[in-house]
Design an enzyme around this catalytic site. Structure first.
Site, PDB file in Angstrom:
ATOM      1  N   ARG A  57       0.719  -1.164  -0.073  1.00 17.69           N
ATOM      2  CA  ARG A  57      -0.026  -0.125   0.014  1.00 17.69           C
ATOM      3  C   ARG A  57       0.973   1.252  -0.041  1.00 17.69           C
ATOM      4  O   ARG A  57       0.461   2.282  -0.711  1.00 17.69           O
ATOM      5  CB  ARG A  57      -0.858   0.047   1.183  1.00 17.69           C
ATOM      6  CG  ARG A  57      -2.479  -0.295   1.091  1.00 17.69           C
ATOM      7  CD  ARG A  57      -3.169   0.051   2.131  1.00 17.69           C
ATOM      8  NE  ARG A  57      -2.724  -0.325   3.327  1.00 17.69           N
ATOM      9  CZ  ARG A  57      -3.295  -1.275   4.341  1.00 17.69           C
ATOM     10  NH1 ARG A  57      -4.428  -2.141   3.658  1.00 17.69           N
ATOM     11  NH2 ARG A  57      -2.818  -1.580   4.986  1.00 17.69           N
ATOM     12  N   GLY A 146      -0.276 -20.862  11.767  1.00 22.07           N
ATOM     13  CA  GLY A 146       0.996 -20.320  11.297  1.00 22.07           C
ATOM     14  C   GLY A 146       1.772 -21.259  10.723  1.00 22.07           C
ATOM     15  O   GLY A 146       1.729 -21.971   9.996  1.00 22.07           O
ATOM     16  N   LYS A 217     -10.332 -21.105  11.327  1.00 20.36           N
ATOM     17  CA  LYS A 217      -9.097 -22.086  11.157  1.00 20.36           C
ATOM     18  C   LYS A 217      -9.928 -23.482  11.407  1.00 20.36           C
ATOM     19  O   LYS A 217      -9.513 -24.442  10.635  1.00 20.36           O
ATOM     20  CB  LYS A 217      -8.089 -21.929  12.129  1.00 20.36           C
ATOM     21  CG  LYS A 217      -7.591 -20.594  11.936  1.00 20.36           C
ATOM     22  CD  LYS A 217      -6.445 -20.042  13.192  1.00 20.36           C
ATOM     23  CE  LYS A 217      -5.680 -18.670  12.751  1.00 20.36           C
ATOM     24  NZ  LYS A 217      -5.232 -18.407  14.006  1.00 20.36           N
TER      25      LYS A 217
HETATM   26  N1  HSE Z   1      -4.362 -13.302  15.323  1.00 22.32           N
HETATM   27  C1  HSE Z   1      -3.853 -14.492  15.056  1.00 22.32           C
HETATM   28  C2  HSE Z   1      -3.464 -15.311  16.507  1.00 22.32           C
HETATM   29  C3  HSE Z   1      -2.626 -14.460  14.240  1.00 22.32           C
HETATM   30  O1  HSE Z   1      -3.664 -14.923  17.353  1.00 22.32           O
HETATM   31  O2  HSE Z   1      -3.361 -16.537  16.349  1.00 22.32           O
HETATM   32  C4  HSE Z   1      -2.347 -15.941  13.297  1.00 22.32           C
HETATM   33  O3  HSE Z   1      -3.346 -16.235  12.639  1.00 22.32           O
END
Ligand code: HSE
Length: 449
Positions: A57, A146, A217
């Site tokens: 951006r 992650g 998720k």
């Molecule tokens: N906000 C998310 C967490 C980041 O705290 O797990 C990773 O998906």
């Protein structure tokens, strides 16, 4: 091998040219990992992988990565449309314009790698169909937990199993908050402010603490585990924002930890999917996953329980997952599209639209905290009410009244019971004259089978 040495892999194929949408924390991490581990990655992919075009951006913003040799633009569509870009990595986040950019890339037949869990949870079914029709792929390892390779583990490593259930700590921010509430006795809001300062939380922290990020998720994990379409809207979600430090403490006295758990189980008559604060026995490995770390416990009929633990967020850990997808894409580019690893683990015409169970039909143990008047017969009334509903008490603690109101907390653990029955029982308990505040109800999972 020394740096810069030309390998057979380098010589065999031209470099894979990557277009990167987003140069923030994750995008910067991807460039760093690709640069730092270029030789190993080339050996694994059979060719070099170079980021050639990237969008951000604000091109003047400070970066965590070098940008040499990368063409930069503020217009992400330029990257998608660039004929010299073979594969797109989307790490901008958000639904718009990410959705439109990914769709365009797929239309062009370009593989897409994304860390965008919300987008996959909401639009994955359509995106996978589009990718399939165009003979290409959407890879999304980084969207869940992650750096933990949980998508690959379930989709490939456990492919021989009937997966019965999975349970995960899949939001690092929530786990960070619960850990600090337990260890430091701090309140929810105090720790949330710290998590935001440390950059763990989503742009909108309600996604983290109300379980929406976890539901994104969990819907992805359940779809892959059970070979069904993504059904984000069917995930039951309860947050941790109303959780009290005293419940964290009482749970501990009873030998449990409270975790913000995502839980999915397959039954004969459907699938349950839920994200809510859950008591789990402290001796389970999952109960000892602290701070921002993530972990997923998967139960397969052949293998039994398997546990995957690691960093659920952060530049390098998320880049680890993105780059693993990149290596997969590099390998699969030469494979027949019909024989690649399917998006939802089963071949597309075998995805089965399993019914989702209502919360009334789930069965679990319960933690109840009642605030009652300190007078004769209270316990007897509570026990009788539960007995009337066939609910078996497993453990109980009663504390002294902490003020002049003569209100005292009674904390109970019950054996598993159908949620609809427990709801009726709670209504009856709440109606007792001696019960003088709303009853706190949390669910308990033993996680044994
Ligand atoms: N906000 C998310 C967490 C980041 O705290 O797990 C990773 O998906």
């Amino acid at each position: 091998m020394s740096e810069g040495e030309v390998t057979n892999a380098d010589a065999a194929l031209p470099p894979l040219r990557v277009g990167l949408l987003g140069l923030g924390t994750v995008g910067g991490g991807v460039v760093n990992v690709l640069t730092r581990n270029a030789e190993d990655i080339a050996r694994r992919s059979g060719r070099r992988i170079d980021v050639v075009h990237a969008s951000a951006r604000n091109l003047g913003a400070p970066r965590i990565c070098p940008l040499n040799g990368i063409l930069l633009t503020t217009n992400p569509m330029d990257v998608v449309e660039n004929p010299n870009v073979d594969v797109i990595i989307e790490v901008m986040g958000g639904m718009t314009p990410a959705s439109m950019l990914i769709r365009r890339a797929l239309e062009l037949g370009k593989p897409v790698i994304t860390a965008n869990k919300a987008l996959i949870a909401h639009e994955g079914n359509e995106l996978f169909a589009l990718a399939q029709a165009k003979g290409t792929v959407v890879a999304f390892e980084a969207a869940v937990a992650g750096g933990i390779p949980i998508i690959k583990a379930i989709r490939e490593g456990l492919a021989g199993n009937r997966i019965e259930w999975l349970a995960g700590i899949i939001n690092g921010t929530g786990n960070f908050i619960l850990t600090a509430m337990r260890d430091e006795g701090r309140s929810f809001s105090d720790v949330l402010a710290e998590a935001q300062k440390l950059g763990y939380a989503e742009a909108d922290p309600t996604f983290d603490v109300e379980g929406i990020d976890g539901a994104h998720k969990l819907s992805i994990l359940a779809a892959i585990a059970f070979g069904m379409p993504l059904k984000f809207d069917s995930v039951y979600t309860e947050g941790i924002s109303t959780l009290k430090t005293e419940d964290v403490r009482y749970a501990r006295e009873l030998g449990y930890q409270i975790k913000h758990l995502g839980f999915a189980r397959r039954h004969e008559n459907g699938v349950e999917m839920r994200v809510h604060p859950t008591l789990i026995p402290e001796r389970r490995l999952l109960a000892n996953v602290d701070g921002v770390k993530n972990a997923v416990l998967v139960w397969g009929d052949a293998v039994g329980p398997t546990l995957y633990y690691g960093a659920g967020a952060g530049a390098d850990p998320t880049a680890s997952a993105v780059v693993a997808d990149l290596v997969d894409v590099a390998r699969t580019l030469t494979a027949d599209p019909n024989h690649r690893v399917p998006h939802l683990a089963v071949v597309p015409d075998q995805v089965s639209d399993l019914p989702i169970l209502s919360m009334d039909d789930i069965q679990t143990g319960y933690y109840l905290r009642l605030t009652v008047l300190d007078q004769p017969g209270v316990l007897a009334n509570i026990a009788r009410t539960l007995a009337d509903f066939g609910i078996n008490i497993e453990a109980m603690i009663q504390k002294e009244a902490s003020d002049e109101t003569l209100h005292l907390p009674i904390v109970l653990l019950t054996h598993p019971m159908r949620e609809a029955i427990m709801n009726d029982a709670i209504e009856s308990l709440q109606a007792l004259d001696e019960v003088c505040a709303p009853i706190v109800r949390l669910r308990v999972e033993s996680l044994v089978s």
